[in-house]
Design a protein around this motif. Structure first.
Motif, PDB file in Angstrom:
ATOM      1  N   GLU A 184       0.831  -1.212   0.000  1.00 17.45           N
ATOM      2  CA  GLU A 184       0.000   0.000   0.000  1.00 17.45           C
ATOM      3  C   GLU A 184       0.859   1.254   0.000  1.00 17.45           C
ATOM      4  O   GLU A 184       0.550   2.237  -0.693  1.00 17.45           O
TER       5      GLU A 184
ATOM      6  N   GLY B 298       1.957   2.370  -3.268  1.00 21.51           N
ATOM      7  CA  GLY B 298       0.916   2.883  -4.141  1.00 21.51           C
ATOM      8  C   GLY B 298       0.317   1.822  -5.036  1.00 21.51           C
ATOM      9  O   GLY B 298      -0.306   2.147  -6.054  1.00 21.51           O
ATOM     10  N   GLU B 299       0.476   0.547  -4.656  1.00 23.15           N
ATOM     11  CA  GLU B 299      -0.063  -0.536  -5.472  1.00 23.15           C
ATOM     12  C   GLU B 299      -1.590  -0.527  -5.428  1.00 23.15           C
ATOM     13  O   GLU B 299      -2.200  -0.415  -4.360  1.00 23.15           O
ATOM     14  N   THR B 300      -2.195  -0.647  -6.605  1.00 17.36           N
ATOM     15  CA  THR B 300      -3.655  -0.730  -6.700  1.00 17.36           C
ATOM     16  C   THR B 300      -4.058  -1.972  -7.485  1.00 17.36           C
ATOM     17  O   THR B 300      -4.698  -2.868  -6.954  1.00 17.36           O
ATOM     18  N   ILE B 301      -3.663  -2.036  -8.744  1.00 15.32           N
ATOM     19  CA  ILE B 301      -4.066  -3.153  -9.607  1.00 15.32           C
ATOM     20  C   ILE B 301      -3.544  -4.474  -9.073  1.00 15.32           C
ATOM     21  O   ILE B 301      -4.294  -5.451  -8.921  1.00 15.32           O
TER      22      ILE B 301
ATOM     23  N   ALA C 297      -2.443  -5.064  -6.057  1.00  9.53           N
ATOM     24  CA  ALA C 297      -2.971  -5.291  -4.717  1.00  9.53           C
ATOM     25  C   ALA C 297      -4.392  -5.847  -4.789  1.00  9.53           C
ATOM     26  O   ALA C 297      -4.741  -6.808  -4.088  1.00  9.53           O
ATOM     27  N   THR C 298      -5.226  -5.260  -5.649  1.00  7.68           N
ATOM     28  CA  THR C 298      -6.600  -5.735  -5.795  1.00  7.68           C
ATOM     29  C   THR C 298      -6.634  -7.185  -6.244  1.00  7.68           C
ATOM     30  O   THR C 298      -7.481  -7.972  -5.798  1.00  7.68           O
TER      31      THR C 298
ATOM     32  N   ASP D  60      -0.038  -0.086 -13.641  1.00  7.62           N
ATOM     33  CA  ASP D  60      -0.405   1.321 -13.461  1.00  7.62           C
ATOM     34  C   ASP D  60       0.444   1.974 -12.377  1.00  7.62           C
ATOM     35  O   ASP D  60      -0.033   2.812 -11.599  1.00  7.62           O
TER      36      ASP D  60
END
Length: 509
Positions: free
Chosen positions: A336, A339-342, A344-345, A432
């Motif tokens: 987190e 800045g992980e999003t894709i 991480a999800t 991303d």
């Protein structure tokens, strides 16, 4: 005491007999075979030549995909939580405190048994292919050599796993061998590289999804696995010359293979991502599109990992996992902060939340358990074949991916004083994440940590080869003496020659 190879791995003697396998157009149609020796095979029936190769692929499903093999591959990297406190408690001790017991925990012996079972299948199949070759000529002989290359890749994978886990292991040059003296890690790597060099020369230079038998292993698969071997050799021997091999092998894949990253990281791990252009090695599963009847699968491989999934909107039948593979909150917090999003999800399946596919993830019932599961094994309920209800049914298992190749290429270039930004940023772009310039080895290792999390012990292998294990894992009880698991006591009792000093050259008994 006279020993046979059947004893050392604890299984029945096996001969792969093409004459007893069902005819097929795709090796997925062939289930795991346990055929007793002594069966006559018609080696003039060239049309049946691929069938013993099929059984080698089936042995990957039965052995490399044993649920405890996967568990024990990932639990030592400091990021992955594994082992419920109420079941398989020794997995908790291994993963949290690096407490190894080669006599009491059955999983250590099972890991050994599973991969030597694959070796035995491959050894027997190569003998069969040599007999077929006596009746081949021209294009048939070329095809025979290609099939042998596929089998050698499978055998190389088995030895690679054994070295990762045990370090010094015996090389079984034949299934009748009586001497089980181990070889050093580097000698086994040399043997692996010989198999992979043969495969590079004789298997087609195409993606696996372009092979005659779709999804079969190709020359590029061999190059990717060889690059991993050289990456380990470079670190273990402090020899930067090996990075040239890593760079050249991965660069050939990048320049000539036509590989690309699957654009949707979330769907990469689900049905849409099966055998995509990112795949270099994949264990295939199929239910033939039918809700009942024949199923070519990986038993409990997916099932052991995940939590219970349900969907109150669609009322599709839910599916329950064993809750065995998750993540420590410290790793999730690290992701987190990056800045992980894709990724991480996709990678983190959090109890009490709803996935992008609309499925509800049941929270852990025991507060001592993790509540963040391995999302790479999650298959949305709306992607299940109607009638199939086991966790992950009909999904393939990803073993080697193009993303790994790109990151190996980047690392090799940086370690050789070159710029690794381009391959590195391809991986970040898909996730991303902002592009970086002048990337360092530390940044590449962090990228590998996130991109390859919970995949085949990649994080642990990276910590070992780079010398970072003591600082990262030491506070939890890891020491250099715990780099590898001890040889199972069951195997030592069966084969006392395992106690011998290991061979330091490639020696055939």
């Amino acid at each position: 005491m006279k020993l046979n190879i059947r004893n050392i791995i604890g299984g029945a003697a096996v001969a792969i007999s093409a004459g007893l396998l069902p005819s097929c157009n795709d090796y997925l149609d062939v289930t795991q075979e346990q055929i007793l020796p002594g069966v006559s095979v018609d080696y003039t029936d060239i049309a049946a030549m691929y069938e013993p190769v099929s059984a080698c692929y089936a042995s990957i499903r039965a052995n490399n995909m044993h649920w405890v093999v996967n568990l024990m591959s990932v639990i030592r990297d400091g990021d992955v939580w594994s082992g419920r406190v109420d079941d398989q408690g020794e997995l908790v001790l291994i993963g949290n405190n690096y407490v190894y017991n080669n006599s009491s925990f059955w999983g250590v012996n099972e890991y050994w048994r599973c991969f030597y079972q694959i070796v035995r299948y491959c050894n027997e199949t190569l003998v069969n292919l040599e007999n077929y070759a006596l009746n081949c000529s021209g294009s048939e002989l070329e095809k025979n050599y290609g099939y042998a290359g596929e089998v050698r890749i499978i055998r190389a994978l088995a030895y690679y796993r054994l070295v990762q886990f045990f370090g010094e292991v015996p090389i079984l040059f034949s299934n009748d061998q009586q001497d089980f003296t181990r070889s050093t890690r580097d000698v086994v790597y040399q043997y692996i590289l010989q198999d992979l060099e043969y495969a590079m020369q004789h298997t087609p230079k195409v993606r696996p999804n372009q092979m005659e038998h779709v999804g079969a292993f190709s020359a590029y698969t061999a190059e990717a696995l060889a690059a991993k071997v050289y990456l380990n050799l470079a670190g273990f021997n402090n020899d930067p010359s090996y990075y040239d091999n890593v760079k050249n092998l991965t660069q050939d894949i990048i320049d000539n293979g036509g590989f690309s990253l699957f654009p949707d990281y979330y769907q990469l791990w689900k049905i849409p991502g099966r055998l995509c252009d990112e795949s270099l090695m994949e264990c295939q599963v199929t239910d033939f599109g039918l809700g009942e009847g024949q199923y070519v699968g990986v038993d409990q491989f997916f099932n052991c990992a995940g939590p219970t999934i349900s969907n109150q909107t669609t009322y599709l039948q839910g599916t329950g996992g064993w809750n065995f593979i998750g993540y420590f909150e410290s790793f999730v917090e690290w992701a987190e902060k990056r800045g992980e999003t894709i990724r991480a999800t996709t990678s983190f399946l959090v109890g009490g939340t709803t996935t992008p596919s609309g499925d509800f993830v049941e929270p852990a019932g025991n507060p001592q358990n993790t509540n963040i599961w391995n999302g790479k094994f999650y298959l949305p309920l709306d992607q299940f074949t109607d009638g199939r209800t086991q966790y992950g049914d009909n999904n393939n298992v990803r073993i080697l991916r193009y993303a790994d190749v790109l990151l190996m290429n980047a690392e090799a270039k940086v370690r050789l004083g070159q710029n690794g930004d381009a391959p590195f940023n391809l991986v970040r772009d898909r996730a991303d994440m902002p592009e970086l310039s002048g990337v360092t080895v530390e940044q590449i290792l962090d990228e590998r940590r996130m991109e390859l999390c919970c995949e085949w012990g990649e994080r642990y292998a990276d910590l070992i080869r780079t010398g970072l294990a003591e600082s990262v894992l030491g506070p939890n009880g890891w020491t250099p003496e715990k780099t590898y698991f001890p040889i199972p006591q069951t195997q030592i009792d069966l084969a006392p020659s395992l106690r011998n000093d290991p061979y330091t050259t490639l020696t055939q008994p």
